[in-house]
Write a protein that holds these residues in place. Structure first.
Motif, PDB file in Angstrom:
ATOM      1  N   SER A   1       0.388 -13.204  -9.215  1.00 40.31           N
ATOM      2  CA  SER A   1       1.197 -12.881  -8.041  1.00 40.31           C
ATOM      3  C   SER A   1       1.316 -11.376  -7.840  1.00 40.31           C
ATOM      4  CB  SER A   1       2.597 -13.492  -8.181  1.00 40.31           C
ATOM      5  OG  SER A   1       2.537 -14.895  -8.257  1.00 40.31           O
ATOM      6  N   MET A   2       1.528 -10.638  -8.921  1.00 45.18           N
ATOM      7  CA  MET A   2       1.694  -9.195  -8.817  1.00 45.18           C
ATOM      8  C   MET A   2       0.417  -8.503  -8.359  1.00 45.18           C
ATOM      9  SD  MET A   2       4.192  -8.206 -12.007  1.00 45.18           S
ATOM     10  CE  MET A   2       4.382  -6.524 -11.417  1.00 45.18           C
ATOM     11  N   THR A   3      -0.742  -8.978  -8.831  1.00 44.96           N
ATOM     12  CA  THR A   3      -2.000  -8.384  -8.390  1.00 44.96           C
ATOM     13  C   THR A   3      -2.239  -8.657  -6.898  1.00 44.96           C
ATOM     14  OG1 THR A   3      -3.202 -10.358  -9.129  1.00 44.96           O
ATOM     15  CG2 THR A   3      -3.070  -8.531 -10.665  1.00 44.96           C
ATOM     16  N   ALA A   4      -1.879  -9.860  -6.434  1.00 45.58           N
ATOM     17  CA  ALA A   4      -2.026 -10.192  -5.012  1.00 45.58           C
ATOM     18  C   ALA A   4      -1.118  -9.334  -4.151  1.00 45.58           C
ATOM     19  CB  ALA A   4      -1.733 -11.676  -4.789  1.00 45.58           C
ATOM     20  N   ILE A   5       0.102  -9.103  -4.622  1.00 45.78           N
ATOM     21  CA  ILE A   5       1.058  -8.268  -3.880  1.00 45.78           C
ATOM     22  C   ILE A   5       0.536  -6.845  -3.766  1.00 45.78           C
ATOM     23  CG2 ILE A   5       3.382  -7.260  -3.944  1.00 45.78           C
ATOM     24  CD1 ILE A   5       4.195  -9.868  -5.482  1.00 45.78           C
ATOM     25  N   ALA A   6       0.054  -6.298  -4.874  1.00 50.45           N
ATOM     26  CA  ALA A   6      -0.451  -4.922  -4.878  1.00 50.45           C
ATOM     27  C   ALA A   6      -1.652  -4.779  -3.950  1.00 50.45           C
ATOM     28  CB  ALA A   6      -0.833  -4.515  -6.298  1.00 50.45           C
ATOM     29  N   ALA A   7      -2.561  -5.755  -3.971  1.00 47.98           N
ATOM     30  CA  ALA A   7      -3.762  -5.684  -3.136  1.00 47.98           C
ATOM     31  C   ALA A   7      -3.405  -5.703  -1.657  1.00 47.98           C
ATOM     32  CB  ALA A   7      -4.693  -6.849  -3.465  1.00 47.98           C
ATOM     33  N   GLY A   8      -2.520  -6.614  -1.252  1.00 48.25           N
ATOM     34  CA  GLY A   8      -2.141  -6.718   0.155  1.00 48.25           C
ATOM     35  C   GLY A   8      -1.405  -5.498   0.657  1.00 48.25           C
ATOM     36  N   THR A   9      -0.464  -4.993  -0.136  1.00 48.67           N
ATOM     37  CA  THR A   9       0.326  -3.832   0.273  1.00 48.67           C
ATOM     38  C   THR A   9      -0.552  -2.590   0.411  1.00 48.67           C
ATOM     39  OG1 THR A   9       2.301  -4.699  -0.825  1.00 48.67           O
ATOM     40  CG2 THR A   9       2.254  -2.331  -0.350  1.00 48.67           C
ATOM     41  N   THR A  10      -1.397  -2.337  -0.581  1.00 45.53           N
ATOM     42  CA  THR A  10      -2.264  -1.154  -0.547  1.00 45.53           C
ATOM     43  C   THR A  10      -3.237  -1.221   0.621  1.00 45.53           C
ATOM     44  OG1 THR A  10      -2.137  -1.041  -2.961  1.00 45.53           O
ATOM     45  CG2 THR A  10      -3.855   0.245  -1.894  1.00 45.53           C
ATOM     46  N   PHE A  11      -3.818  -2.383   0.850  1.00 44.57           N
ATOM     47  CA  PHE A  11      -4.743  -2.539   1.968  1.00 44.57           C
ATOM     48  C   PHE A  11      -4.025  -2.297   3.299  1.00 44.57           C
ATOM     49  CE2 PHE A  11      -6.902  -5.614   4.965  1.00 44.57           C
ATOM     50  CZ  PHE A  11      -7.987  -4.799   5.217  1.00 44.57           C
ATOM     51  N   GLY A  12      -2.793  -2.756   3.394  1.00 45.75           N
ATOM     52  CA  GLY A  12      -2.014  -2.522   4.612  1.00 45.75           C
ATOM     53  C   GLY A  12      -1.804  -1.039   4.877  1.00 45.75           C
ATOM     54  N   LEU A  13      -1.563  -0.247   3.824  1.00 42.68           N
ATOM     55  CA  LEU A  13      -1.360   1.199   3.982  1.00 42.68           C
ATOM     56  C   LEU A  13      -2.631   1.870   4.494  1.00 42.68           C
ATOM     57  CD1 LEU A  13       0.632   2.082   0.714  1.00 42.68           C
ATOM     58  CD2 LEU A  13       1.517   1.480   2.969  1.00 42.68           C
ATOM     59  N   PHE A  14      -3.778   1.525   3.901  1.00 39.62           N
ATOM     60  CA  PHE A  14      -5.034   2.124   4.342  1.00 39.62           C
ATOM     61  C   PHE A  14      -5.365   1.725   5.777  1.00 39.62           C
ATOM     62  CE2 PHE A  14      -5.742   2.816  -0.184  1.00 39.62           C
ATOM     63  CZ  PHE A  14      -6.495   3.985  -0.212  1.00 39.62           C
ATOM     64  N   THR A  15      -5.166   0.455   6.100  1.00 40.05           N
ATOM     65  CA  THR A  15      -5.466  -0.021   7.453  1.00 40.05           C
ATOM     66  C   THR A  15      -4.564   0.652   8.473  1.00 40.05           C
ATOM     67  OG1 THR A  15      -6.145  -2.159   6.534  1.00 40.05           O
ATOM     68  CG2 THR A  15      -5.690  -2.080   8.897  1.00 40.05           C
ATOM     69  N   LEU A  16      -3.320   0.830   8.117  1.00 40.05           N
ATOM     70  CA  LEU A  16      -2.374   1.539   8.993  1.00 40.05           C
ATOM     71  C   LEU A  16      -2.866   2.952   9.264  1.00 40.05           C
ATOM     72  CD1 LEU A  16       0.454   1.211  10.344  1.00 40.05           C
ATOM     73  CD2 LEU A  16       1.417   2.200   8.274  1.00 40.05           C
ATOM     74  N   GLY A  17      -3.330   3.629   8.221  1.00 39.72           N
ATOM     75  CA  GLY A  17      -3.802   5.000   8.388  1.00 39.72           C
ATOM     76  C   GLY A  17      -5.075   5.101   9.200  1.00 39.72           C
ATOM     77  N   MET A  18      -6.011   4.158   9.019  1.00 43.36           N
ATOM     78  CA  MET A  18      -7.313   4.255   9.676  1.00 43.36           C
ATOM     79  C   MET A  18      -7.342   3.686  11.085  1.00 43.36           C
ATOM     80  SD  MET A  18      -9.952   3.374   6.579  1.00 43.36           S
ATOM     81  CE  MET A  18      -9.858   4.208   4.990  1.00 43.36           C
ATOM     82  N   LEU A  19      -6.454   2.728  11.386  1.00 47.28           N
ATOM     83  CA  LEU A  19      -6.515   2.037  12.682  1.00 47.28           C
ATOM     84  C   LEU A  19      -5.324   2.308  13.589  1.00 47.28           C
ATOM     85  CD1 LEU A  19      -7.910  -1.486  11.651  1.00 47.28           C
ATOM     86  CD2 LEU A  19      -9.163   0.549  12.372  1.00 47.28           C
ATOM     87  N   VAL A  20      -4.283   2.951  13.072  1.00 50.17           N
ATOM     88  CA  VAL A  20      -3.090   3.251  13.894  1.00 50.17           C
ATOM     89  C   VAL A  20      -2.904   4.763  13.914  1.00 50.17           C
ATOM     90  CG1 VAL A  20      -0.631   2.810  14.229  1.00 50.17           C
ATOM     91  CG2 VAL A  20      -2.080   1.053  13.169  1.00 50.17           C
ATOM     92  N   PRO A  21      -3.416   5.456  14.935  1.00 56.12           N
ATOM     93  CA  PRO A  21      -3.405   6.922  14.946  1.00 56.12           C
ATOM     94  C   PRO A  21      -2.008   7.547  14.913  1.00 56.12           C
ATOM     95  CG  PRO A  21      -4.946   6.058  16.579  1.00 56.12           C
ATOM     96  CD  PRO A  21      -4.156   4.897  16.075  1.00 56.12           C
ATOM     97  N   TRP A  22      -1.016   6.870  15.480  1.00 56.63           N
ATOM     98  CA  TRP A  22       0.319   7.462  15.534  1.00 56.63           C
ATOM     99  C   TRP A  22       1.142   7.226  14.259  1.00 56.63           C
ATOM    100  CZ3 TRP A  22      -0.923   3.049  18.396  1.00 56.63           C
ATOM    101  CH2 TRP A  22      -0.224   1.882  18.065  1.00 56.63           C
ATOM    102  N   ALA A  23       0.588   6.495  13.299  1.00 61.42           N
ATOM    103  CA  ALA A  23       1.326   6.201  12.065  1.00 61.42           C
ATOM    104  C   ALA A  23       1.678   7.502  11.335  1.00 61.42           C
ATOM    105  CB  ALA A  23       0.500   5.295  11.157  1.00 61.42           C
TER     106      ALA A  23
END
Length: 603
Positions: free
Chosen positions: A446-468
């Motif tokens: 569970s902890m590895t799944a949580i870490a993977a999803g959260t980290t991926f969300g941060l990168f996606t936010l940075g690369m696809l949401v310019p105003w973030a």
């Protein structure tokens, strides 16, 4: 009589001399590869044509990270000059482990073939990673994937993500070692702890001596052995079975042949929607931004070659997972009348495939050895990837990034190699913990799944949401981790309390010898369970990713969004460039024109 023979098969087909030779060959090749690349073959300096350059103050010029020295760059990134095919094989090794092989086959046996749609999700994620994420890392020439988070947001975001990665990899270490050790113990009778120690010692040795070159080139042939071993089992088991018609007929009668379950309920374990959406999200979250993968992209000299390696990875993994799914059907055909778990032949679902191998093709000299060599190779390759990548993150993101230290070449070498040894000891220690505490498995997963999803969300936010911005990203990451953690741990506690019904498909014990009774499943009313705790595990990752992106984007809008005109376009994915203001590219256009003029004037 056939059932009786099967019950005694595990004892009849113990490892023979040929099996040990095949298995030991894997160990010898692994160690010699490390010695070759660490002590014999060294990189030769390349003579490159020089061309006029602009002053280094030009904003778009990126430094190529050398981790403090060219020697460390060679050890950790192969001087960014590795070949496509070995890197592609290493990418496969980064994701395919013994856990994947044993888990996929048992998933098909217990829940049917709807999970096979994961191959489609793998192809889709390959396209997304190649055109959305890899171009950003190649443009920035990062040393570590988490360095991007500092370039885009703040050093604090980078440090948090780095610590999450290290914790995630440490929790993953015992699974890499324990599961294949259990498989080898099943067919050879060798003590499980001895096997675990051998796996770790061999892997630590060649990773310690040879660095990423040893890891990548060892991964290449280990993956080939792994694929050939599973393919050989599939082909030979099919030959000794009753043919394809009988195979699929038995699977259909047993309710395992499922490809069109379009049930919209998020509570069903495998549906078309949950496997495609959840599988795409999970595979992309790992392959797009995880350091174990990005480090290999960055070891290649160009974006074109990085994409080529991802294409080979995508095709290879989709094919390999498909073979594992097919083997799952073969296992069901063999045990359709006598479930091994119910009859006491095995104690855990992960032992299904090893049992099947020794009972279906174990009489063929060398086959058990080849199969275990494949599982063992999967463990070695996955473990070496973790050791190599984690040591890089500790040096680049923690020591140099978080603490702003500038260690010398000698200090960096000592730190990286000491980290590899310490992680080896941690892996062995956690295997003992994992064996004693049954509940720790689900918690770590569970902890590895949580870490993977959260980290991926941060990168996606940075690369696809310019105003973030930094505040929005931090809030989005926290919200994602809390929500995904709440769902994941809540589900685990609910399962442990027996408040959820098993979704395993029907089994039979009619063909078993002796007094074997069907396990009794007590039906419970799940309507009383909190809805989020009933979700299929496929939905936890996409929920975490979506939460990070949505919350981060909204909070950024109300807390002084990033001024898009001042953004460096290289930190934004190329698929978003068309939506950015032209001011972003002004510096790049001026640089390109000046560079062109300089080249013309020199001719």
């Amino acid at each position: 009589m056939e059932a009786l023979d099967r019950n005694n098969a595990t004892n009849s087909y113990r490892f023979g001399t040929i099996d040990y030779i095949v298995f030991l060959g894997m160990i010898v090749l692994s160690t010699t590869t490390g010695i070759y690349f660490g002590c014999i073959k060294k990189s030769k300096p390349k003579l490159e044509d020089t061309e006029p350059t602009l002053p280094t103050t030009t904003p778009v010029v990126r430094r190529k990270h050398d981790f403090g020295s060219e020697k460390m760059s060679e050890y950790l990134l192969g001087s960014r000059n590795l070949k496509v095919f070995p890197v592609a094989m290493s990418l496969i090794a980064s994701y395919i482990s013994g856990v994947t092989i044993l888990g996929t086959t048992s998933e098909i046996y217990n829940y049917g073939t709807q999970y096979w749609f994961i191959a489609i999700a793998i192809v889709l994620q390959g396209i997304a990673v190649s055109y959305i994420y890899i171009p950003v890392f190649c443009a920035l020439q990062v040393g570590s994937s988490y360095e991007y988070l500092e370039m885009r947001f703040h050093s604090v975001i980078r440090s948090i993500a780095s610590f999450m990665f290290i914790l995630d990899e440490i929790l993953f270490l015992p699974f890499i070692v324990y599961v294949p050790a259990l498989a080898l113990n099943q067919v050879s009778g060798i003590n499980l702890h001895v096997i675990a120690v051998v796996i770790v010692v061999v892997c630590v040795f060649y990773t310690f001596v040879g660095g990423i070159k040893a890891v990548v080139h060892t991964d290449a042939w280990q993956v080939l052995v792994m694929f050939l071993s599973v393919l050989a089992v599939a082909v030979l088991a099919t030959y000794y079975a009753d043919g394809w018609d009988a195979l699929f007929d038995d699977a259909s009668k047993g309710g395992r042949l499922i490809f069109t379950n379009t049930n919209p309920s998020p509570y069903v374990r495998h549906t078309v929607w949950s496997v495609l959406i959840g599988g795409f999200s999970y595979w992309t979250s790992f392959n797009a931004v995880n350091q174990t993968m990005v480090q290999r992209y960055m070891s290649l000299p160009s974006l074109k070659k990085a994409r080529a390696s991802m294409a080979i990875f995508t095709i290879g993994v989709a094919a390999f997972v498909s073979v594992c799914c097919y083997v799952g059907l073969l296992i069901f055909q063999m045990y359709k009348d006598c479930d091994p778990l119910s009859s006491g032949l095995i104690t855990h679902d992960d032992q299904l495939l090893p049992l099947f191998v020794v009972q279906s093709v174990g009489h063929i000299y060398g086959m058990p050895g080849l199969f275990i060599a494949g599982i063992f190779g999967a463990a070695l390759s996955s473990l070496s990837v973790v050791l190599n990548s984690t040591s890089l993150v500790i040096l680049e993101d923690i020591v140099r990034g978080c603490f702003k230290m500038k260690p010398s070449e000698r200090a960096s070498t000592i730190l990286v190699k000491s980290t590899i040894i310490v992680l080896g000891f941690v892996a062995i220690s956690l295997v003992f913990v994992l064996e004693q505490l049954s509940g720790i498995l689900s918690i770590c997963t569970s902890m590895t799944a949580i870490a993977a999803g959260t980290t991926f969300g941060l990168f996606t936010l940075g690369m696809l949401v310019p105003w973030a911005n930094t505040v929005g990203t931090a809030v989005g990451g926290i919200a994602s981790a809390l929500l995904a953690g709440w769902i994941s741990f809540g589900t685990q506690f609910t399962i442990a309390a027996g408040e959820l019904n098993s979704q395993k498909l029907p089994i039979s014990v009619e063909g078993c010898v002796g007094n074997v009774t069907m396990p009794q499943n007590i039906w419970v009313d799940e309507e009383q369970v909190f809805p989020l705790y009933r979700l299929s595990y496929h939905w936890i990752n996409p929920i975490g990713v979506a939460t990070a992106i949505l919350v981060g984007a909204l909070v950024s809008l109300v807390t002084k969004p990033t001024e898009m005109k001042s953004l460096d376009p290289d930190v934004i994915s190329p698929v978003i460039h068309r939506f950015l203001p032209k001011d972003c590219f002004q510096g790049r256009n001026l640089h390109a024109q000046a560079h062109k003029n300089l080249l013309n004037s020199s001719t």
